[in-house]
Write an enzyme that holds these catalytic residues in place. Sequence first.
Site, PDB file in Angstrom:
ATOM      1  N   VAL A 124       0.827  -1.209   0.000  1.00 20.83           N
ATOM      2  CA  VAL A 124       0.000   0.000   0.000  1.00 20.83           C
ATOM      3  C   VAL A 124       0.863   1.261   0.000  1.00 20.83           C
ATOM      4  O   VAL A 124       0.370   2.356  -0.287  1.00 20.83           O
ATOM      5  CB  VAL A 124      -0.937   0.014   1.222  1.00 20.83           C
ATOM      6  CG1 VAL A 124      -1.926  -1.132   1.136  1.00 20.83           C
ATOM      7  CG2 VAL A 124      -0.153  -0.052   2.531  1.00 20.83           C
ATOM      8  N   ALA A 125       2.141   1.135   0.331  1.00 21.43           N
ATOM      9  CA  ALA A 125       3.062   2.272   0.328  1.00 21.43           C
ATOM     10  C   ALA A 125       4.477   1.753   0.170  1.00 21.43           C
ATOM     11  O   ALA A 125       4.809   0.672   0.658  1.00 21.43           O
ATOM     12  CB  ALA A 125       2.934   3.085   1.615  1.00 21.43           C
ATOM     13  N   SER A 126       5.317   2.533  -0.516  1.00 18.39           N
ATOM     14  CA  SER A 126       6.707   2.130  -0.731  1.00 18.39           C
ATOM     15  C   SER A 126       7.613   3.339  -0.588  1.00 18.39           C
ATOM     16  O   SER A 126       7.336   4.392  -1.164  1.00 18.39           O
ATOM     17  CB  SER A 126       6.876   1.519  -2.124  1.00 18.39           C
ATOM     18  OG  SER A 126       8.224   1.167  -2.356  1.00 18.39           O
ATOM     19  N   ILE A 129      13.447   2.970   2.334  1.00 21.88           N
ATOM     20  CA  ILE A 129      13.970   2.002   3.284  1.00 21.88           C
ATOM     21  C   ILE A 129      13.091   0.761   3.379  1.00 21.88           C
ATOM     22  O   ILE A 129      13.584  -0.355   3.557  1.00 21.88           O
ATOM     23  CB  ILE A 129      14.113   2.637   4.679  1.00 21.88           C
ATOM     24  CG1 ILE A 129      15.040   3.857   4.613  1.00 21.88           C
ATOM     25  CG2 ILE A 129      14.643   1.638   5.694  1.00 21.88           C
ATOM     26  CD1 ILE A 129      16.454   3.529   4.202  1.00 21.88           C
ATOM     27  N   ALA A 130      11.787   0.916   3.254  1.00 25.27           N
ATOM     28  CA  ALA A 130      10.865  -0.204   3.462  1.00 25.27           C
ATOM     29  C   ALA A 130       9.569   0.051   2.714  1.00 25.27           C
ATOM     30  O   ALA A 130       9.353   1.132   2.153  1.00 25.27           O
ATOM     31  CB  ALA A 130      10.594  -0.386   4.957  1.00 25.27           C
ATOM     32  N   VAL A 132       5.089  -1.103   2.916  1.00 24.91           N
ATOM     33  CA  VAL A 132       4.038  -1.518   3.852  1.00 24.91           C
ATOM     34  C   VAL A 132       3.001  -2.354   3.129  1.00 24.91           C
ATOM     35  O   VAL A 132       2.563  -2.013   2.020  1.00 24.91           O
ATOM     36  CB  VAL A 132       3.375  -0.282   4.508  1.00 24.91           C
ATOM     37  CG1 VAL A 132       2.264  -0.720   5.458  1.00 24.91           C
ATOM     38  CG2 VAL A 132       4.415   0.552   5.248  1.00 24.91           C
ATOM     39  N   LYS A 146       5.266  -3.650   7.947  1.00 23.66           N
ATOM     40  CA  LYS A 146       6.337  -2.901   7.296  1.00 23.66           C
ATOM     41  C   LYS A 146       7.528  -3.828   7.096  1.00 23.66           C
ATOM     42  O   LYS A 146       8.007  -4.447   8.050  1.00 23.66           O
ATOM     43  CB  LYS A 146       6.733  -1.691   8.141  1.00 23.66           C
ATOM     44  CG  LYS A 146       7.693  -0.743   7.452  1.00 23.66           C
ATOM     45  CD  LYS A 146       7.862   0.537   8.292  1.00 23.66           C
ATOM     46  CE  LYS A 146       8.738   1.550   7.580  1.00 23.66           C
ATOM     47  NZ  LYS A 146       8.845   2.811   8.351  1.00 23.66           N
ATOM     48  N   ASP A 281       9.588  13.169  11.724  1.00 29.19           N
ATOM     49  CA  ASP A 281       9.396  12.968  10.287  1.00 29.19           C
ATOM     50  C   ASP A 281       7.944  13.265   9.939  1.00 29.19           C
ATOM     51  O   ASP A 281       7.247  12.435   9.343  1.00 29.19           O
ATOM     52  CB  ASP A 281       9.773  11.534   9.923  1.00 29.19           C
ATOM     53  CG  ASP A 281      10.086  11.381   8.431  1.00 29.19           C
ATOM     54  OD1 ASP A 281      10.263  12.406   7.757  1.00 29.19           O
ATOM     55  OD2 ASP A 281      10.140  10.241   7.944  1.00 29.19           O
TER      56      ASP A 281
END
Length: 504
Positions: A124-126, A129-130, A132, A146, A281
């Site tokens: 769902v997200a990139s 570093i990682a 999800v 994650k 962040d």
Amino acid sequence: MRFFRLLKIAYVIYRYGLDEFLLGHERVRGLSVLVNRTLFWRKISTPRAVRLRLALEALGPIFVKFGQVLSTRRDLMPPDIADELAFLQDRVPPFAGDVAVTVIETALGRPIGELYAEFDRTPVASASIAQVHRARLNDGRAVAVKVLRPGILPVIESDLALMGVMAGLVERLFRDGKRLRPREVVAEFDKYLHDEVDLMVEAGNASQLRRNFLGSDKLIVPEVFYDWCAREVVTMEWMDGIPIGRIAQLQEAGIDLKKLGRYGVEIFFTQVFRDGFFHADMHPGNIFVAPDNRYIALDFGIVGTLSDSDKQYLAINFLAFFNRDYHRVAAAHIESGWVPRDTRVEELEAAVRTVCEPIFNKPISQISFGQVLMRLFETSRRFNVEIQPQLVLLQKTLLNIEGLGRQLDPDLDLWQTAKPFLERWMNEQIGWRGLWRNIKHEAPLWTAMLPTLPRKINDLLAHDPAGLLQQGYHGLVWEQRKRNYILGVIAALLAGILTAVVLR
């Protein structure tokens, strides 16, 4: 591997004309004519700031992240470059879902089907570093998983080593190099990056922030499920909300944007001054809004910490700014050692007043904290202020808060929102309230220490002090003899002078 990385960096420098930055220095400026004639076919018309941003994106996620950090350090670069670097975003394609499954199974030591009742292999997200994935535990709870990007650590180590070399060159070549401490900035960046690639650090950060705001009516922090966590994997409670950057969607959902803007300022100052532990962040991708008008914090790889002395120093300066007490601001800088001791406080006071006075009594829509910071850094260069690396994250977070506030409520008065909070905090730290709080904090330590006092006193008395006493006695005797000798000499001289006077 480092050799090939250097070749790629050299190619990117050539392609985007970044040699302009190096050859513009007075020590090597003579080479610019030779380089331009040698590379006469190269046509570069794009502004230098845009070329630098594109080059960092071409060099990969670590350089992109470093550019994001540099965008907050307006003391290190001209305004056009700092403004352009602020647009940097992680533009990293996701890795395959099957690879993510392999990483999870290796890290947790069990098949994916035993770990999760459901696991969506499409992320769902990139990020750099990682990435999800959405999943569901066997008890039905929805979670976010994650997963660390495979092979990222060697890339980080190689790039950080090269950044260290570049920082050393900046320190040696540029006049302000030592004062700006670029190697310390890289070292701090190194620390935060290594924290980000250990997802157990992120899990611990999330748990601490959740404890600090448990039951809060302003901020929600997801729960961490440690049985599904490792260095390469972290599993947290799934949070539904609207990304804070989608203003129209927030308005359609009936979210009170003015209250949300005020909450953001209060949450930030609560984290900084009450806890000394803050989410560092806070860009729009990491902040969602719940239907009940509360913030949802995500991605805890980068947090900042402040000591009690840092908090007190910052509070004094903030309150002095809010009260327009520029003399106190200047004095605090000198007392802290941030500027040389021989700095005239009146000169520094006048410089700070020139920067800060125009920004008061204006809505946030008319205030650019980036411009204020730039002017302050220009002032700092004039007075040889030592940049404090431990406050870089705080500065970055303040800029994030400015951006969020500007989006949510252009008329938000940051000063009026923050000043009462800081005054309450200072009242709690100083006077009888602060004394009583410290007594309650130290009482358990005193309770544990008091029963051991008789034994410690007995050990002290039982210890044979004869040697120490004898040494001290001999020292006193020697000093006494020396003093008697000097007095005798003085007496003899006086007697001689008196005799001469009488005989005359």
